[in-house]
Write a protein that holds these residues in place. Sequence first.
Motif, PDB file in Angstrom:
ATOM      1  N   ARG A  88      23.523 -28.674  -3.479  1.00 19.55           N
ATOM      2  CA  ARG A  88      23.606 -28.936  -4.950  1.00 19.55           C
ATOM      3  C   ARG A  88      24.928 -28.888  -5.325  1.00 19.55           C
ATOM      4  NH1 ARG A  88      18.250 -26.208  -5.610  1.00 19.55           N
ATOM      5  NH2 ARG A  88      19.543 -24.626  -6.102  1.00 19.55           N
ATOM      6  N   GLN A  89      25.809 -27.570  -4.866  1.00 15.40           N
ATOM      7  CA  GLN A  89      27.250 -27.335  -5.231  1.00 15.40           C
ATOM      8  C   GLN A  89      27.975 -28.599  -4.921  1.00 15.40           C
ATOM      9  OE1 GLN A  89      28.006 -24.874  -6.860  1.00 15.40           O
ATOM     10  NE2 GLN A  89      30.044 -25.602  -7.147  1.00 15.40           N
ATOM     11  N   LYS A  90      27.631 -29.110  -3.742  1.00 12.81           N
ATOM     12  CA  LYS A  90      28.558 -30.331  -3.187  1.00 12.81           C
ATOM     13  C   LYS A  90      28.305 -31.604  -4.130  1.00 12.81           C
ATOM     14  CE  LYS A  90      29.018 -28.655   1.637  1.00 12.81           C
ATOM     15  NZ  LYS A  90      28.588 -28.937   2.923  1.00 12.81           N
ATOM     16  N   VAL A  91      27.132 -31.713  -4.320  1.00 12.22           N
ATOM     17  CA  VAL A  91      26.509 -32.932  -5.468  1.00 12.22           C
ATOM     18  C   VAL A  91      27.463 -32.691  -6.586  1.00 12.22           C
ATOM     19  CG1 VAL A  91      24.925 -34.004  -6.764  1.00 12.22           C
ATOM     20  CG2 VAL A  91      24.420 -33.301  -4.247  1.00 12.22           C
ATOM     21  N   PHE A  92      27.678 -31.645  -7.238  1.00  8.14           N
ATOM     22  CA  PHE A  92      28.206 -31.641  -8.509  1.00  8.14           C
ATOM     23  C   PHE A  92      29.567 -31.516  -8.365  1.00  8.14           C
ATOM     24  CE2 PHE A  92      23.716 -30.511  -9.744  1.00  8.14           C
ATOM     25  CZ  PHE A  92      23.462 -31.581 -10.429  1.00  8.14           C
ATOM     26  N   GLU A  93      30.106 -31.182  -7.076  1.00  8.44           N
ATOM     27  CA  GLU A  93      31.464 -31.120  -6.986  1.00  8.44           C
ATOM     28  C   GLU A  93      31.993 -32.553  -6.875  1.00  8.44           C
ATOM     29  OE1 GLU A  93      32.586 -28.894  -3.642  1.00  8.44           O
ATOM     30  OE2 GLU A  93      32.199 -26.961  -4.671  1.00  8.44           O
ATOM     31  N   ARG A  94      31.395 -33.475  -6.131  1.00  8.98           N
ATOM     32  CA  ARG A  94      31.529 -34.849  -6.106  1.00  8.98           C
ATOM     33  C   ARG A  94      31.395 -35.541  -7.563  1.00  8.98           C
ATOM     34  NH1 ARG A  94      28.439 -35.486  -1.990  1.00  8.98           N
ATOM     35  NH2 ARG A  94      26.591 -36.190  -3.268  1.00  8.98           N
ATOM     36  N   LEU A  95      30.425 -35.154  -8.198  1.00 10.88           N
ATOM     37  CA  LEU A  95      30.130 -35.948  -9.585  1.00 10.88           C
ATOM     38  C   LEU A  95      31.347 -35.490 -10.546  1.00 10.88           C
ATOM     39  CD1 LEU A  95      26.300 -36.091  -9.747  1.00 10.88           C
ATOM     40  CD2 LEU A  95      27.915 -37.964  -8.940  1.00 10.88           C
ATOM     41  N   SER A  96      31.745 -34.261 -10.310  1.00 11.71           N
ATOM     42  CA  SER A  96      32.700 -33.661 -11.217  1.00 11.71           C
ATOM     43  C   SER A  96      33.880 -34.428 -11.770  1.00 11.71           C
ATOM     44  CB  SER A  96      33.120 -32.297 -10.977  1.00 11.71           C
ATOM     45  OG  SER A  96      34.037 -32.229  -9.811  1.00 11.71           O
ATOM     46  N   VAL A  97      34.316 -35.498 -10.777  1.00 14.93           N
ATOM     47  CA  VAL A  97      35.338 -36.489 -10.908  1.00 14.93           C
ATOM     48  C   VAL A  97      35.048 -37.339 -11.891  1.00 14.93           C
ATOM     49  CG1 VAL A  97      36.356 -36.034  -8.484  1.00 14.93           C
ATOM     50  CG2 VAL A  97      34.663 -37.769  -9.091  1.00 14.93           C
ATOM     51  N   PHE A  98      34.004 -37.550 -12.389  1.00 14.71           N
ATOM     52  CA  PHE A  98      33.459 -38.454 -13.290  1.00 14.71           C
ATOM     53  C   PHE A  98      33.006 -37.714 -14.660  1.00 14.71           C
ATOM     54  CE2 PHE A  98      31.964 -40.041  -9.166  1.00 14.71           C
ATOM     55  CZ  PHE A  98      32.746 -41.390  -9.053  1.00 14.71           C
ATOM     56  N   HIS A  99      33.421 -38.180 -15.794  1.00 21.17           N
ATOM     57  CA  HIS A  99      33.291 -37.295 -16.973  1.00 21.17           C
ATOM     58  C   HIS A  99      32.109 -38.121 -17.811  1.00 21.17           C
ATOM     59  CE1 HIS A  99      34.044 -34.951 -20.496  1.00 21.17           C
ATOM     60  NE2 HIS A  99      34.739 -34.133 -19.687  1.00 21.17           N
ATOM     61  N   ALA A 100      31.170 -37.878 -17.653  1.00 18.37           N
ATOM     62  CA  ALA A 100      29.920 -38.368 -18.385  1.00 18.37           C
ATOM     63  C   ALA A 100      29.835 -37.607 -19.978  1.00 18.37           C
ATOM     64  CB  ALA A 100      28.705 -38.223 -17.798  1.00 18.37           C
ATOM     65  N   PRO A 101      29.439 -38.713 -20.991  1.00 18.41           N
ATOM     66  CA  PRO A 101      29.478 -38.046 -22.330  1.00 18.41           C
ATOM     67  C   PRO A 101      28.378 -36.882 -22.524  1.00 18.41           C
ATOM     68  CG  PRO A 101      28.256 -40.191 -22.256  1.00 18.41           C
ATOM     69  CD  PRO A 101      28.966 -40.134 -20.793  1.00 18.41           C
ATOM     70  N   MET A 102      27.346 -37.009 -21.604  1.00 15.96           N
ATOM     71  CA  MET A 102      26.394 -35.883 -21.821  1.00 15.96           C
ATOM     72  C   MET A 102      25.216 -36.122 -20.612  1.00 15.96           C
ATOM     73  SD  MET A 102      24.345 -37.340 -24.987  1.00 15.96           S
ATOM     74  CE  MET A 102      22.692 -36.563 -24.914  1.00 15.96           C
ATOM     75  N   TRP A 103      24.809 -34.742 -20.297  1.00 12.96           N
ATOM     76  CA  TRP A 103      23.463 -34.832 -19.379  1.00 12.96           C
ATOM     77  C   TRP A 103      22.466 -34.322 -20.132  1.00 12.96           C
ATOM     78  CZ3 TRP A 103      23.374 -35.448 -13.822  1.00 12.96           C
ATOM     79  CH2 TRP A 103      24.793 -35.995 -13.276  1.00 12.96           C
ATOM     80  N   VAL A 104      21.197 -34.860 -19.849  1.00 17.46           N
ATOM     81  CA  VAL A 104      19.858 -34.480 -20.256  1.00 17.46           C
ATOM     82  C   VAL A 104      18.828 -34.429 -19.155  1.00 17.46           C
ATOM     83  CG1 VAL A 104      17.960 -34.988 -22.189  1.00 17.46           C
ATOM     84  CG2 VAL A 104      20.351 -35.854 -22.371  1.00 17.46           C
ATOM     85  N   VAL A 105      18.166 -33.248 -18.962  1.00 20.22           N
ATOM     86  CA  VAL A 105      17.222 -32.795 -18.084  1.00 20.22           C
ATOM     87  C   VAL A 105      15.691 -32.961 -19.034  1.00 20.22           C
ATOM     88  CG1 VAL A 105      16.186 -31.249 -16.690  1.00 20.22           C
ATOM     89  CG2 VAL A 105      18.565 -31.132 -16.784  1.00 20.22           C
ATOM     90  N   THR A 106      14.946 -33.892 -18.450  1.00 18.31           N
ATOM     91  CA  THR A 106      13.589 -34.213 -19.196  1.00 18.31           C
ATOM     92  C   THR A 106      12.516 -33.341 -18.650  1.00 18.31           C
ATOM     93  OG1 THR A 106      13.160 -36.098 -17.537  1.00 18.31           O
ATOM     94  CG2 THR A 106      14.369 -36.477 -19.469  1.00 18.31           C
ATOM     95  N   HIS A 107      11.522 -33.589 -19.149  1.00 16.87           N
ATOM     96  CA  HIS A 107      10.278 -32.851 -18.692  1.00 16.87           C
ATOM     97  C   HIS A 107      10.033 -31.487 -18.914  1.00 16.87           C
ATOM     98  CE1 HIS A 107       8.138 -36.276 -16.415  1.00 16.87           C
ATOM     99  NE2 HIS A 107       9.223 -36.717 -16.394  1.00 16.87           N
ATOM    100  N   ASP A 108      10.861 -30.944 -19.596  1.00 14.75           N
ATOM    101  CA  ASP A 108      11.009 -29.360 -19.863  1.00 14.75           C
ATOM    102  C   ASP A 108      11.492 -28.690 -18.786  1.00 14.75           C
ATOM    103  OD1 ASP A 108      10.902 -27.380 -21.909  1.00 14.75           O
ATOM    104  OD2 ASP A 108       8.795 -26.975 -21.500  1.00 14.75           O
ATOM    105  N   GLN A 109      12.391 -29.229 -17.954  1.00 12.22           N
ATOM    106  CA  GLN A 109      12.643 -28.639 -16.626  1.00 12.22           C
ATOM    107  C   GLN A 109      13.941 -27.955 -16.881  1.00 12.22           C
ATOM    108  OE1 GLN A 109      10.888 -31.844 -13.307  1.00 12.22           O
ATOM    109  NE2 GLN A 109      12.620 -32.734 -14.565  1.00 12.22           N
TER     110      GLN A 109
END
Length: 343
Positions: A88-109
């Motif tokens: 998971r750390q590697k996944v979000f290190e890879r995605l950190s180069v992209f700056h999304a406007p916001m993240w949302v986690v659904t299903h009350d997770q």
Amino acid sequence: MADAKLKDLKILHREKLSVRDFFCHYGKDLQMVLCSPEEDLASYIAESGIHRPGLAMAGYTAVYSSQQIQVVGHTEWNYLESIGPEARQKVFERLSVFHAPMWVVTHDQTPHKELREMCLKLHIPLFFTTLHTYEFNKLSQRILEEYFAPHAIIHGSLVDVYGIGMLYVGDSNVGKSECVLDLVESGHRMVADDVVHISHVGNCIVGRPDPLIRHHMEIRGVGILDIRSMFGIHAIRKVKKIEVIVELQPWRQDVSYDRTGLNELQESIMGVSIPKVIIPVAPGKNLTVISEVIAMNALMKMNGQNVAQDFNETLMQKIKAKAKGEYSDDLLQVDPQHWSPYE
């Protein structure tokens, strides 16, 4: 002329939406809970789409729609859960180069720690919601589509007559407001008067009132009227699809007006073709009844019945029959046992 004004509309586009405004206006409806510092709400949404970053998490980022709202649904959350903290750390290190406007986690997770850390580091707003992914995406997509839709302002009036959205256009003093007022008094519903804000949403044109004027109306010689206070909540609508354009013109003797309904006019607004009717205005003409007939005629056409075409076909059949010598007087087709001239 009104048709020239409709063709020369100044089309406007909204370029961005503040995440803070999105959250403040729709957060309650979307059941969103903020997991980031409030100062991180300063980012902006620039695209109307909703993106689920499953492929990007798996490593394929060539077509990653990073400028859209990122939604971690049940599938993405379980994938992150299954790969463990290091992956998971590697996944979000890879995605950190992209700056999304916001993240949302659904299903009350609960958002994973690695996602929280990335969002905190990049000052990206992070939310979770109790809604299911489909529900959140559907509601958010509709909000964003309407917000980013091409829009314009029209000088006219919009009324719901028997469920048909009728946009009245024409020169000043031609009687648009008076016609709308009479329709409201007859039980129909006003959407907007004088200023109509229109948007191209999906494959239709939607109209709504001006935020300042709302459901007020100006009648010359009387003043400003509050239609909601005067006629009740049932006399107004906040939004309505435009299905017929009615152009009111001062009656002129040298102008030939359609008398059969066979020459159906169409007006293009922002690329959407809408049926149009031209009504000459003269003293003593009952525009309310005519408007109701236009609406009922539109309903009949929507249900597959075109009175003008049906009448024309019957007439042409009679003409052809008469030319062949097959025509008989309609009176001879009446059954005398079931008819009396005194009934």
